[in-house]
Design a protein around this motif. Structure first.
Motif, PDB file in Angstrom:
ATOM      1  N   ALA A  79      59.616  31.671  35.536  1.00  0.00           N
ATOM      2  CA  ALA A  79      58.586  32.347  34.734  1.00  0.00           C
ATOM      3  C   ALA A  79      57.540  31.358  34.234  1.00  0.00           C
ATOM      4  CB  ALA A  79      59.235  33.074  33.564  1.00  0.00           C
ATOM      5  N   ALA A  80      57.995  30.165  33.794  1.00  0.00           N
ATOM      6  CA  ALA A  80      57.054  29.166  33.291  1.00  0.00           C
ATOM      7  C   ALA A  80      56.148  28.657  34.410  1.00  0.00           C
ATOM      8  CB  ALA A  80      57.807  28.003  32.658  1.00  0.00           C
ATOM      9  N   LEU A  81      56.709  28.423  35.586  1.00  0.00           N
ATOM     10  CA  LEU A  81      55.901  27.958  36.708  1.00  0.00           C
ATOM     11  C   LEU A  81      54.947  29.049  37.187  1.00  0.00           C
ATOM     12  CD1 LEU A  81      58.565  25.974  38.755  1.00  0.00           C
ATOM     13  CD2 LEU A  81      56.721  25.037  37.346  1.00  0.00           C
ATOM     14  N   TRP A  82      55.392  30.288  37.107  1.00  0.00           N
ATOM     15  CA  TRP A  82      54.519  31.401  37.473  1.00  0.00           C
ATOM     16  C   TRP A  82      53.320  31.473  36.523  1.00  0.00           C
ATOM     17  CZ3 TRP A  82      52.886  34.518  41.027  1.00  0.00           C
ATOM     18  CH2 TRP A  82      52.225  35.704  40.691  1.00  0.00           C
ATOM     19  N   GLU A  83      53.564  31.348  35.226  1.00  0.00           N
ATOM     20  CA  GLU A  83      52.466  31.364  34.259  1.00  0.00           C
ATOM     21  C   GLU A  83      51.479  30.228  34.536  1.00  0.00           C
ATOM     22  OE1 GLU A  83      54.013  31.326  30.319  1.00  0.00           O
ATOM     23  OE2 GLU A  83      55.021  33.271  30.521  1.00  0.00           O
ATOM     24  N   GLU A  84      52.007  29.072  34.903  1.00  0.00           N
ATOM     25  CA  GLU A  84      51.150  27.937  35.258  1.00  0.00           C
ATOM     26  C   GLU A  84      50.288  28.285  36.466  1.00  0.00           C
ATOM     27  OE1 GLU A  84      52.113  23.945  37.650  1.00  0.00           O
ATOM     28  OE2 GLU A  84      53.189  24.072  35.742  1.00  0.00           O
ATOM     29  N   HIS A  85      50.894  28.941  37.455  1.00  0.00           N
ATOM     30  CA  HIS A  85      50.163  29.309  38.666  1.00  0.00           C
ATOM     31  C   HIS A  85      49.078  30.345  38.361  1.00  0.00           C
ATOM     32  CE1 HIS A  85      49.299  30.150  42.826  1.00  0.00           C
ATOM     33  NE2 HIS A  85      49.669  31.409  42.695  1.00  0.00           N
ATOM     34  N   VAL A  86      49.403  31.334  37.564  1.00  0.00           N
ATOM     35  CA  VAL A  86      48.418  32.362  37.188  1.00  0.00           C
ATOM     36  C   VAL A  86      47.222  31.714  36.498  1.00  0.00           C
ATOM     37  CG1 VAL A  86      47.998  34.352  35.688  1.00  0.00           C
ATOM     38  CG2 VAL A  86      50.091  34.245  37.076  1.00  0.00           C
ATOM     39  N   ALA A  87      47.501  30.796  35.567  1.00  0.00           N
ATOM     40  CA  ALA A  87      46.417  30.112  34.858  1.00  0.00           C
ATOM     41  C   ALA A  87      45.569  29.286  35.825  1.00  0.00           C
ATOM     42  CB  ALA A  87      46.997  29.217  33.762  1.00  0.00           C
ATOM     43  N   HIS A  88      46.225  28.642  36.800  1.00  0.00           N
ATOM     44  CA  HIS A  88      45.499  27.845  37.790  1.00  0.00           C
ATOM     45  C   HIS A  88      44.578  28.724  38.625  1.00  0.00           C
ATOM     46  CE1 HIS A  88      44.980  25.911  41.765  1.00  0.00           C
ATOM     47  NE2 HIS A  88      44.958  24.792  41.080  1.00  0.00           N
ATOM     48  N   GLU A  89      45.087  29.871  39.064  1.00  0.00           N
ATOM     49  CA  GLU A  89      44.277  30.770  39.884  1.00  0.00           C
ATOM     50  C   GLU A  89      43.088  31.318  39.094  1.00  0.00           C
ATOM     51  OE1 GLU A  89      44.858  31.694  43.458  1.00  0.00           O
ATOM     52  OE2 GLU A  89      45.526  29.688  42.893  1.00  0.00           O
ATOM     53  N   ALA A  90      43.306  31.648  37.830  1.00  0.00           N
ATOM     54  CA  ALA A  90      42.206  32.143  37.004  1.00  0.00           C
ATOM     55  C   ALA A  90      41.171  31.056  36.764  1.00  0.00           C
ATOM     56  CB  ALA A  90      42.744  32.670  35.677  1.00  0.00           C
ATOM     57  N   ALA A  91      41.640  29.814  36.576  1.00  0.00           N
ATOM     58  CA  ALA A  91      40.734  28.713  36.257  1.00  0.00           C
ATOM     59  C   ALA A  91      39.814  28.373  37.420  1.00  0.00           C
ATOM     60  CB  ALA A  91      41.535  27.477  35.843  1.00  0.00           C
ATOM     61  N   ARG A  92      40.260  28.644  38.649  1.00  0.00           N
ATOM     62  CA  ARG A  92      39.401  28.310  39.791  1.00  0.00           C
ATOM     63  C   ARG A  92      38.599  29.507  40.284  1.00  0.00           C
ATOM     64  NH1 ARG A  92      41.201  28.598  45.297  1.00  0.00           N
ATOM     65  NH2 ARG A  92      43.060  29.850  45.592  1.00  0.00           N
ATOM     66  N   THR A  93      38.465  30.513  39.429  1.00  0.00           N
ATOM     67  CA  THR A  93      37.698  31.713  39.760  1.00  0.00           C
ATOM     68  C   THR A  93      36.392  31.718  38.985  1.00  0.00           C
ATOM     69  OG1 THR A  93      39.740  32.970  40.144  1.00  0.00           O
ATOM     70  CG2 THR A  93      37.736  34.232  39.750  1.00  0.00           C
ATOM     71  N   HIS A  94      35.304  32.052  39.652  1.00  0.00           N
ATOM     72  CA  HIS A  94      34.019  32.153  38.963  1.00  0.00           C
ATOM     73  C   HIS A  94      33.267  33.396  39.427  1.00  0.00           C
ATOM     74  CE1 HIS A  94      32.868  30.009  42.706  1.00  0.00           C
ATOM     75  NE2 HIS A  94      31.750  30.719  42.604  1.00  0.00           N
ATOM     76  N   LEU A  95      32.408  33.881  38.578  1.00  0.00           N
ATOM     77  CA  LEU A  95      31.603  35.050  38.891  1.00  0.00           C
ATOM     78  C   LEU A  95      30.587  34.735  39.984  1.00  0.00           C
ATOM     79  CD1 LEU A  95      30.820  36.379  35.318  1.00  0.00           C
ATOM     80  CD2 LEU A  95      31.940  37.705  37.123  1.00  0.00           C
ATOM     81  N   ILE A  96      30.362  35.683  40.849  1.00  0.00           N
ATOM     82  CA  ILE A  96      29.248  35.591  41.780  1.00  0.00           C
ATOM     83  C   ILE A  96      27.959  35.812  40.993  1.00  0.00           C
ATOM     84  CG2 ILE A  96      28.138  36.763  43.730  1.00  0.00           C
ATOM     85  CD1 ILE A  96      30.975  37.306  44.804  1.00  0.00           C
TER      86      ILE A  96
END
Length: 229
Positions: A79-96
């Motif tokens: 669960a902790a590693l999953w939360e880390e992954h979710v945060a990583h994916e969100a952090a590398r996302t930007h609006l067009i």
């Protein structure tokens, strides 16, 4: 599953279903860059990155991360590693560029907008929250929590239900993926705008022809605003 209160019906409002990735947002860097960063963060050898990436693709969930932790002896829960992954994916996302203004213009003109996206509920909603898109749309429908994936008509109908509506041939789907967005729109009886470079590449014979094409979502929104409902 999260509760999704249904708004009152808006029978006269035009309805837009819209994809998320590569339509509203883009992601920085290739998908497998995550595995390299993961190995560096958790002191794993760099050569483990391909295996870690393969394990992620096999099971992108807390349970999948628990298996990664067990394989490499990491002192973290899945669960902790999953939360880390979710945060990583969100952090590398930007609006067009231009997307917030396009959505605001559509809503100001009375459009109802629902994001319809395949993927993990946690990750897709984290992207929407980070980029500020949650308050910019009226509903969100993610395949994991919907129990159906595009191009299945089921997920499109569910998105409309969350808007208090039933889909009609006057409604629209906008997205970049012919296999999911265009085929799903066609199967559901919706009009469609394909987000694709100009001139658009040829489509395979198995893919339906979109109603319109546009190079980006702001251009698609301008087109929708000029069309009769």
């Amino acid at each position: 599953m999260p509760h999704h209160p249904q708004p009152p019906p808006h029978p006269s409002s035009p309805l837009l279903l819209i994809d998320l990735d590569h339509t509203l947002v883009e992601r920085d860097g290739p998908t497998d860059a995550w595995a390299t960063a993961f190995c560096a963060t958790h002191a794993l050898p760099a050569e483990a990155a391909p295996t870690v990436h393969g394990l992620l693709l096999a099971d992108r969930s807390p349970a999948g991360f628990a298996r990664i932790a067990a394989r490499y002896g990491l002192p973290h829960s899945g669960a902790a590693l999953w939360e880390e992954h979710v945060a990583h994916e969100a952090a590398r996302t930007h609006l067009i560029p231009g997307v917030p203004e396009a959505l605001a213009a559509l809503r100001a003109a009375g459009w109802l907008i629902a994001v319809v996206t395949n993927g993990s509920t946690d990750i897709q909603r984290a992207k929407l929250a980070r980029t500020g898109l949650l308050p910019a749309v009226d509903a969100v429908c993610v395949s994991e929590e919907a129990g159906a994936r595009k191009p299945s008509p089921e997920i499109f109908h569910l998105a409309a239900t969350r808007l208090g509506r039933t889909l009609t041939p006057a409604d629209w789907m906008v997205g970049n993926n012919p296999a999911t967005d265009l085929r799903g729109a066609h199967a559901t009886g919706l009009r469609s705008i394909w987000i694709t470079p100009t001139p658009p590449p040829p489509l395979p014979p198995s893919h339906p022809t979109p109603t319109h094409t546009a190079p980006n979502t702001p251009t698609a929104a301008t087109l929708l605003l000029t069309l009769p409902h």
